[in-house]
Design a protein around this motif. Structure first.
Motif, short mmCIF file in Angstrom:
data_model
loop_
_atom_site.label_atom_id
_atom_site.label_comp_id
_atom_site.label_asym_id
_atom_site.label_seq_id
_atom_site.Cartn_x
_atom_site.Cartn_y
_atom_site.Cartn_z
N ARG A 109 33.51 30.53 -23.18
CA ARG A 109 32.81 29.31 -23.59
C ARG A 109 31.35 29.33 -23.13
O ARG A 109 30.44 28.99 -23.91
CB ARG A 109 33.52 28.08 -23.01
N THR A 110 31.13 29.71 -21.87
CA THR A 110 29.77 29.77 -21.36
C THR A 110 28.93 30.77 -22.14
O THR A 110 27.77 30.50 -22.49
CB THR A 110 29.77 30.15 -19.87
N ILE A 111 29.51 31.93 -22.42
CA ILE A 111 28.78 32.96 -23.17
C ILE A 111 28.44 32.48 -24.57
O ILE A 111 27.32 32.68 -25.06
CB ILE A 111 29.61 34.27 -23.21
N VAL A 112 29.39 31.84 -25.23
CA VAL A 112 29.15 31.36 -26.60
C VAL A 112 28.07 30.28 -26.62
O VAL A 112 27.14 30.32 -27.43
CB VAL A 112 30.46 30.82 -27.22
N LEU A 116 18.19 30.76 -16.91
CA LEU A 116 19.61 30.50 -16.63
C LEU A 116 20.44 31.74 -16.29
O LEU A 116 21.32 31.65 -15.43
CB LEU A 116 20.25 29.77 -17.82
N PRO A 117 20.26 32.91 -16.94
CA PRO A 117 21.14 34.04 -16.61
C PRO A 117 21.15 34.41 -15.14
O PRO A 117 22.19 34.83 -14.61
CB PRO A 117 20.58 35.18 -17.48
N ALA A 127 21.71 23.87 -24.33
CA ALA A 127 21.33 23.09 -23.13
C ALA A 127 22.55 22.73 -22.29
O ALA A 127 22.42 22.46 -21.09
CB ALA A 127 20.59 21.82 -23.56
N ARG A 128 23.74 22.75 -22.89
CA ARG A 128 24.96 22.42 -22.14
C ARG A 128 25.28 23.46 -21.07
O ARG A 128 26.00 23.17 -20.11
CB ARG A 128 26.13 22.27 -23.10
N THR A 129 24.77 24.68 -21.22
CA THR A 129 25.06 25.71 -20.21
C THR A 129 24.23 25.52 -18.95
O THR A 129 24.47 26.20 -17.95
CB THR A 129 24.79 27.13 -20.77
N ALA A 130 23.24 24.64 -18.99
CA ALA A 130 22.39 24.44 -17.82
C ALA A 130 23.17 23.92 -16.63
O ALA A 130 22.71 24.04 -15.48
CB ALA A 130 21.25 23.48 -18.15
#
Length: 465
Positions: free
Chosen positions: A17-20, A142-143, A208-211
């Protein structure tokens, strides 16, 4: 962060999910990087009647603005992370404002005249660039916070580049198709601007949700974050001064952004005046991006086997050879150009995925030596450098066109270009990017980080010689 904590984070495998969600952000970055670079100069010269040199200066001015604001956004993003534990606020703001400004960039009609039209495009594109930077600078940071693993970053960035490559194909081929869907060029460019802007903003908003998904590491010792404008700029210079791997990687990436920027800005001109079909730009992009889409997993696998830096060098050499071969089109233009572009496309996949996977390694290495909390400072300088490369690429093409006698025109008027202008178009699409890519190999020699420096370094250790 302690050595044990670093190794624990390196061992954590990112969820699908995070990767996508992170990869979807490249729908935005791919669209923004591709479409203005592909059609904006052409929109100004062949739709609004703006002189080639002036068109290049407009694009360059907007990019210079990026260079000014990116380090400030990076430092502000670091402060937001320290204060809230997330970089999400800036990313959402950029995602929500970009669609409007992007559409306005291509909403200027030829009836306003070249001077008024050029001024309006410049203002709209400045606002677009600001919105994009609000998203892009924290996005690139982020990465380094999502994972500490050397190979896991290659996996994360590899999937991001798969989406990026698909986005380049989508916008590079679909953007001109939307433009040409209407018999009225004014309506066509507006349609392209509206639909493309909404798609770019949507991809940014999803990413932006991965932040909030990673380890912000705000519990680690952090340096004092800069507050004033002077201190914010100085923090970027200090990052460049203390990190040899960062200087080497940034210099390499800047030269390569300049190389690919010249090819991107010249693609529409090659289609129109060398391949003799304005619509051929779609096939140029398919030839470039189709192979890149398939090659990205192969570059990720090669990086695991040989290391990111060696794989990066191989991709650079391959791109240099492919670009240089297109020089023959000065004397013998033809459909064979697509084959050279396809080879460049295979290399392009590595040129996108590998340096982006190396940047988090550079940031992590600096954190071990100087404390965490400055990823935004690094990515602000990085994004500014990338912007300089792409901006000067468009400028180089416009200067070549101006010096070889390229004739600008307005929509609906047909002209014939002099032979010198057509030759200049070919050279800006071949010799110039090949020379820049070859130069980037020299700066890459200064990059000395290896897998052991990232996955299992002793605290305070520097890179291996």
């Amino acid at each position: 962060m302690s050595t044990a904590a670093s190794q624990e984070q390196a061992s954590v495998r990112l969820s699908p999910r995070t990767i996508v969600l992170y990869a979807v952000g490249s729908l935005g970055t791919g669209g923004y990087a591709t479409l203005p670079g592909l059609v904006l100069t052409y929109f100004l010269t062949d739709n609004l009647g703006v002189a080639a040199l002036a068109a290049g200066l407009i694009v360059t001015a907007a990019k210079i603005w990026d260079v000014i604001i990116d380090p400030l956004i990076g430092a502000a993003s670091d402060r937001q992370l320290a204060r809230t534990g997330s970089r999400r606020g800036f990313m959402v703001t950029g995602a929500l404002t970009l669609p409007l400004f992007f559409a306005l960039t291509f909403a200027v009609p030829p009836s306003w005249g070249p001077v008024t039209g050029a001024a309006c495009v410049l203002l709209a594109f400045l606002a677009t660039a600001t919105a994009f930077s609000l998203f892009q600078v924290p996005y690139v940071a982020l990465p380094a916070e999502l994972t500490g693993g050397y190979d896991e970053r290659s996996r994360l960035l590899g999937w991001r580049v798969v989406v990026l490559t698909a986005a380049i194909l989508l916008f590079g081929a679909g953007g001109p198709a939307l433009r040409d869907a209407s018999s009225d060029p004014v309506a066509g460019y507006l349609l392209m601007g509206v639909i493309s802007g909404v798609m770019i903003g949507l991809g940014m908003l999803i990413a932006a949700r991965t932040a909030d998904a990673g380890d912000a590491r705000i519990d680690a010792p952090s340096p004092s974050l800069p507050v004033g404008l002077r201190d914010q700029y100085l923090s970027g210079f200090r990052a460049l001064g203390r990190s040899v791997p960062f200087r080497a990687l940034l210099g390499t990436f800047l030269l390569q952004a300049l190389a690919t920027g010249t090819m991107l800005a010249g693609a529409q001109y090659v289609a129109t005046w060398v391949l003799r079909s304005e619509d051929a730009v779609t096939f140029v992009f398919i030839a470039l991006v189709g192979p890149a889409l398939l090659a990205t997993p192969a570059w990720t696998a090669l990086a695991r086997r040989l290391g990111k830096e060696r794989s990066f060098a191989i991709a650079s050499v391959l791109f240099t050879v492919a670009a240089a071969s297109i020089t023959v089109a000065v004397w013998a233009p033809g459909l064979w150009i697509y084959a050279s572009v396809a080879v460049a496309g295979v290399a392009y996949a590595g040129l996108q995925s590998l340096p982006m996977a190396m940047l988090p390694d550079v940031i992590s290495h600096d954190e071990r030596l100087h404390g965490s909390g400055q990823a935004g400072t690094f990515t602000g300088v990085w994004t500014a450098g990338e912007t300089v490369g792409f901006a000067l690429g468009a400028t180089a093409v416009s200067l070549t066109l101006a010096s070889t006698g390229y004739i600008s025109t307005v929509a609906g008027v047909t002209v014939e270009q002099p032979d010198a202008a057509v030759a200049g178009i070919v050279l800006s699409f071949s010799v110039l990017p090949a020379a820049l890519m070859a130069a980037s190999l020299l700066t890459l020699r200064g990059y000395h980080l290896r897998r052991d420096d990232i996955d299992e370094p002793p605290l305070g250790a520097g890179p291996r010689a």
